[in-house]
Design an enzyme around this catalytic site. Structure first.
Site, PDB file in Angstrom:
ATOM      1  N   HIS A  17       0.830  -1.203   0.000  1.00 16.61           N
ATOM      2  CA  HIS A  17       0.000   0.000   0.000  1.00 16.61           C
ATOM      3  C   HIS A  17       0.872   1.263   0.000  1.00 16.61           C
ATOM      4  O   HIS A  17       1.738   1.413   0.870  1.00 16.61           O
ATOM      5  CB  HIS A  17      -0.867  -0.039   1.258  1.00 16.61           C
ATOM      6  N   HIS A  59      -1.682  11.193  -1.872  1.00 20.50           N
ATOM      7  CA  HIS A  59      -2.953  10.684  -1.353  1.00 20.50           C
ATOM      8  C   HIS A  59      -3.949  11.808  -1.108  1.00 20.50           C
ATOM      9  O   HIS A  59      -5.089  11.771  -1.568  1.00 20.50           O
ATOM     10  CB  HIS A  59      -2.721   9.904  -0.057  1.00 20.50           C
TER      11      HIS A  59
HETATM   12  O1  G3P Z   1      -6.515   1.448  -3.018  1.00 21.94           O
HETATM   13  C1  G3P Z   1      -6.790   0.987  -1.750  1.00 21.94           C
HETATM   14  C2  G3P Z   1      -6.632   2.052  -0.699  1.00 21.94           C
HETATM   15  O2  G3P Z   1      -5.474   2.777  -0.979  1.00 21.94           O
HETATM   16  C3  G3P Z   1      -7.798   2.969  -0.644  1.00 21.94           C
HETATM   17  O3  G3P Z   1      -7.768   3.879   0.407  1.00 21.94           O
HETATM   18  O4  G3P Z   1      -7.366   6.086   1.373  1.00 21.94           O
HETATM   19  O5  G3P Z   1      -5.543   4.406   1.382  1.00 21.94           O
HETATM   20  O6  G3P Z   1      -6.234   5.497  -0.738  1.00 21.94           O
HETATM   21  P1  G3P Z   1      -6.679   5.023   0.602  1.00 21.94           P
HETATM   22 MG    MG Z   2      -4.985   4.444  -2.158  1.00 25.34          MG
END
Ligand code: G3P
Ligand code: MG
Length: 252
Positions: A17, A59
């Site tokens: 992630h 993000h």
């Molecule tokens: O793509 C999965 C996840 O990244 C979605 O949530 O807020 O971490 O971008 P966020």
């Molecule tokens: Mg994400």
């Protein structure tokens, strides 16, 4: 079942992630390098547009949390954004680490045979434009790659996914969801998605079976505890996005 959903799934189960979760400054190349050093072969990242339309990794809509900039990132040109420090907020070891363009990340992934999940994360009110530009950029950057090496485009924003489909229908898409609200499966199929990527707490035996019976892969975010990962494996899900590249072996 759509033709796209019928195709074989070429991606690894484990996806790092934002590059390496919280272990490095999120969405930077330094994070990708750290995730790769832990054996990860696929990465998720968040992509939005600069004021001059350059896709880059961030993000939040604003720069404040993860760089030394302030305010809306979409109001700065890529030239301005590329001079910011996106590493010091995390730790001194990463001081001076720049924001990453999608182009730089694409080259890194292609050079190292790594898979990519591009989360289209539009600045509010630019959903369709971001979907179009990111899809066109991805198609250009991966123009010489075989179909099974193309990036997976995902988004919480249906308008962004629809625009991506119109722009580059051959790029695989995943619908991101916080909850499996009414109509989730129909919406994913309507958008021609190959996967549903949902908050991991939402999946149960019935919803996994419904998705997979419709030809969709089942992915989860953001899974940071072993008990949750075990449950998702037992449910027969297809992919796990994690911050904990130090905890989960991507070969497991
Ligand atoms: O793509 C999965 C996840 O990244 C979605 O949530 O807020 O971490 O971008 P966020
Ligand atoms: Mg994400």
């Amino acid at each position: 079942m759509t033709a796209a959903a019928n195709k074989a799934w070429p991606y690894p189960r484990w996806i790092a992630h934002r590059g390496a979760g919280k272990l490095a400054p999120e969405n930077t190349l330094a994070a990708f390098r750290l995730g790769a050093s832990h054996g990860y072969r696929m990465f998720e990242c968040d992509v939005k547009l600069s004021a001059d339309g350059v896709p880059f990794l961030l993000h939040d809509a604003t720069l404040d949390r993860t760089s030394n900039g302030q305010g809306l990132a979409a109001e700065l040109s890529w030239d301005e954004l590329s001079r910011l420090d996106a590493g010091s907020w995390h730790s001194p070891a990463y001081a001076g680490e720049p924001l990453a363009s999608l182009e730089a990340v694409a080259h890194y992934c292609l050079d190292n045979a790594l898979a990519l999940n591009i989360e289209i994360k539009p600045t509010p009110c630019s959903e369709s434009l971001t979907g179009t530009v990111v899809a066109n950029a991805a198609a250009r950057l991966w123009a010489d790659a075989p179909q099974d090496s193309l990036p997976l485009l995902s988004s919480f924003q249906a308008d962004a996914l629809e625009a991506a489909r119109v722009a580059q229908v051959h790029l695989p898409r995943g619908l991101l969801l916080n909850t499996l609200q009414a109509g989730w499966l129909e919406n994913a199929l309507k958008l021609g998605c190959v996967a549903v990527v949902c908050n991991y707490t939402q999946w149960d035996a019935l919803s996994v079976q419904q998705a997979q019976s419709a030809g969709l892969k089942v992915l989860s975010y953001t899974v940071n505890e072993a008990s949750a990962a075990l449950r998702l494996r037992a449910l027969g899900t297809d992919g796990i996005i994690t911050d904990r590249v130090d905890l989960f072996s991507p070969s497991s």
